[in-house]
Write an enzyme that holds these catalytic residues in place. Structure first.
Site, mmCIF file in Angstrom:
data_model
loop_
_atom_site.group_PDB
_atom_site.id
_atom_site.type_symbol
_atom_site.label_atom_id
_atom_site.label_comp_id
_atom_site.label_asym_id
_atom_site.label_seq_id
_atom_site.Cartn_x
_atom_site.Cartn_y
_atom_site.Cartn_z
ATOM 1 N N LEU A 129 0.722 -1.128 -0.077
ATOM 2 C CA LEU A 129 0.030 0.015 0.073
ATOM 3 C C LEU A 129 0.870 1.137 -0.215
ATOM 4 O O LEU A 129 1.914 1.327 0.839
ATOM 5 C CB LEU A 129 -0.825 -0.027 1.131
ATOM 6 C CG LEU A 129 -1.887 -1.174 1.423
ATOM 7 C CD1 LEU A 129 -2.728 -0.919 2.739
ATOM 8 C CD2 LEU A 129 -2.856 -1.422 0.160
ATOM 9 N N HIS A 130 0.414 2.178 -0.707
ATOM 10 C CA HIS A 130 1.033 3.594 -0.801
ATOM 11 C C HIS A 130 0.072 4.625 -0.596
ATOM 12 O O HIS A 130 -1.255 4.161 -0.578
ATOM 13 C CB HIS A 130 1.786 3.842 -1.995
ATOM 14 C CG HIS A 130 1.002 3.522 -3.357
ATOM 15 N ND1 HIS A 130 -0.021 4.231 -3.655
ATOM 16 C CD2 HIS A 130 1.256 2.565 -4.159
ATOM 17 C CE1 HIS A 130 -0.453 3.717 -4.874
ATOM 18 N NE2 HIS A 130 0.155 2.937 -5.131
ATOM 19 N N HIS A 149 -3.416 4.206 -2.520
ATOM 20 C CA HIS A 149 -4.492 3.246 -1.816
ATOM 21 C C HIS A 149 -5.023 3.834 -0.623
ATOM 22 O O HIS A 149 -6.358 3.773 -0.268
ATOM 23 C CB HIS A 149 -3.790 1.748 -1.600
ATOM 24 C CG HIS A 149 -2.845 1.111 -2.588
ATOM 25 N ND1 HIS A 149 -1.761 0.875 -2.671
ATOM 26 C CD2 HIS A 149 -3.506 0.465 -3.548
ATOM 27 C CE1 HIS A 149 -1.245 0.395 -3.515
ATOM 28 N NE2 HIS A 149 -2.336 0.088 -4.509
ATOM 29 N N GLY A 185 -8.398 3.740 -8.304
ATOM 30 C CA GLY A 185 -7.650 4.885 -8.603
ATOM 31 C C GLY A 185 -7.574 5.192 -10.208
ATOM 32 O O GLY A 185 -7.677 4.257 -10.791
ATOM 33 N N SER A 199 2.983 4.259 -6.999
ATOM 34 C CA SER A 199 2.720 3.048 -7.562
ATOM 35 C C SER A 199 3.645 2.066 -6.771
ATOM 36 O O SER A 199 4.770 2.455 -6.481
ATOM 37 C CB SER A 199 3.412 2.898 -9.112
ATOM 38 O OG SER A 199 3.242 1.413 -9.477
#
Lengths: 284, 284
Positions: free
Chosen positions: B33-34, B37, B148, B186
């Site tokens: 996750l970044h 997210h 997204g 990403s």
């Protein structure tokens, strides 16, 4: 009983019923109801609080040269029969509402299960079936859906699809309902002339003959099928599409008959394509 | 917060929540996750009573020579981030439970929408995406699902599929989240060396350049794309997959820029394939 035409209205109605704790039983059909359909509806009535019947002659499961245009349709007649067996909602959508302009999504069960038997004779047929059944399931949101075993391959494909896509629907297969003389009930029987109707009995006679041979100790599929083909070809207006002995779950051809063996038949009688099937050993 | 591995347990849990009147918000991811997210999860938290995050590196959407094996995975790290933004349930299934032996069913959006852009470079990719998203929707039973806009084509394909299959799910697209210097977030950015990370900025610079050209009166897509290609190719470790100007809904190539025009980029930087996109005219 209410007849609903709109996809959106039907889905809203069913989502609301589910939310209210109702158990939804669903019988998808192409209409022109006969005793086979009615047996599904009666069983559905026992299994659900809300009994939904869909009537939709689905264009995507018919081939170019098939009987989409001539398929018998009579909503008034079907509605009267449905009311008598306790249907709550009839969903009778328009094709333009099911497949609006720009429609592009299809559900496919790949592999042998859809490429043999009816899949070989009717390319794209099962893709049409699995696509419309997925859509009907997402619109009607059933807990349980009932299908006839006359469409044996269709039932196997729908079971596969339902499991694969994790659709939370119990699939129930119900026995073939036959006329007193043995002809499997089908909406397409209406196409037959009196003489063709008589010759069409050969499908059931072939099934009985196969069971007789197996009961007598024969287990070689090739030999059994050869006898049946000769029997069917003796009727002047018949043309065999397929006569095969297959495994009930995988639909793979079997060389030797066992408890999983099903005889599957598709025979044109005049221009009418009829199907029938049955296990070759006692199932109970 | 609970982590659920079993498909069946997850579906049962979600059906029960729905039945109890809970509104389910769902963010499907491949994990690692970044901030992108997390922005989806925060919006999901606002829109639902039960916030579900799925973490599943889906094998069917990767090609033979792609990065399925090396894709970054760290459930513990992801779970900590998820807890902080208020996730209720993490669904982290095993591939063998999502695609058990004998699995055969695929969902396909046909036509140009899945055969251009990433569909051309990654054959079968969208078939994998639409199949797994259909399955996740039937398992998680969401009222609303958030995606997204960085995966612009994926979002368009999922909108099409959801409408076509009558899935009762509201699809919400959320803006791209960028690093302070403009690089789109990403999970794959982790693959980049420092030097590649610097060169990867050219995707965002190309987008800015395109907007600058359009603001200055240029509307010829071919000319604009040519300038951008030269700019990208000036970075030594880049290799262009595609640079195209397309209509936002149909994804068809546009000769002339208008309010529906989106610039879509896919560029390898070293071995890492990065994508980015943006509207060319102001959208508000």
């Amino acid at each position: 009983m209410q007849i609903i035409r709109s996809v959106q209205q039907m889905q809203q109605r069913c989502l609301t019923a589910r939310q209210a704790g109702k158990r939804i039983a669903f019988v998808p059909t192409m209409g022109w109801l006969h005793e086979g359909h009615l047996s599904l509806l009666r069983e559905g009535r026992r299994r659900g609080d809300l009994l939904v019947l869909s009537i939709f002659v689905n264009p995507t499961q018919f081939g170019q040269n098939e009987d989409f245009d001539s398929y018998p349709r009579d909503l008034e007649r079907d509605a009267a029969l449905a009311r008598d067996v306790g249907v709550d909602l009839i969903f009778a959508p328009e094709a333009a509402d099911m497949y609006p302009r720009g429609y592009q999504t299809f559900v496919d069960v790949e592999g042998a299960m859809t490429s043999v038997l009816c899949g070989a004779s009717r390319p794209g047929h099962f893709r049409g079936v699995t696509t419309v059944v997925t859509k009907l399931f997402t619109i009607v949101q059933p807990h349980v859906a009932l299908f006839g075993q006359k469409d044996f391959q269709q039932l196997a494909v729908i079971r596969r699809m339902t499991a694969d896509l994790n659709l939370p629907v119990e699939i129930v297969g119900m026995p073939i309902v036959r006329e007193p003389d043995g002809l499997a009930m089908s909406s397409r029987n209406v196409y037959l002339t009196d003489e063709q109707r008589r010759q069409a009995l050969v499908l059931y006679r072939a099934l009985c003959e196969a069971r007789r041979l197996v009961a007598g100790g024969r287990t070689d599929s090739a030999g059994i099928v050869e006898s049946l083909r000769a029997m069917i070809e003796a009727e002047p207006e018949t043309r065999i599409d397929y006569v095969e002995i297959c495994h009930q779950a995988t639909l793979e051809r079997q060389r030797t008959v066992d408890a999983d063996s099903v005889l599957l038949l598709a025979v044109f009688v005049g221009k009418t394509r009829l199907i029938d099937n049955g296990y070759l050993l006692p199932t109970d």
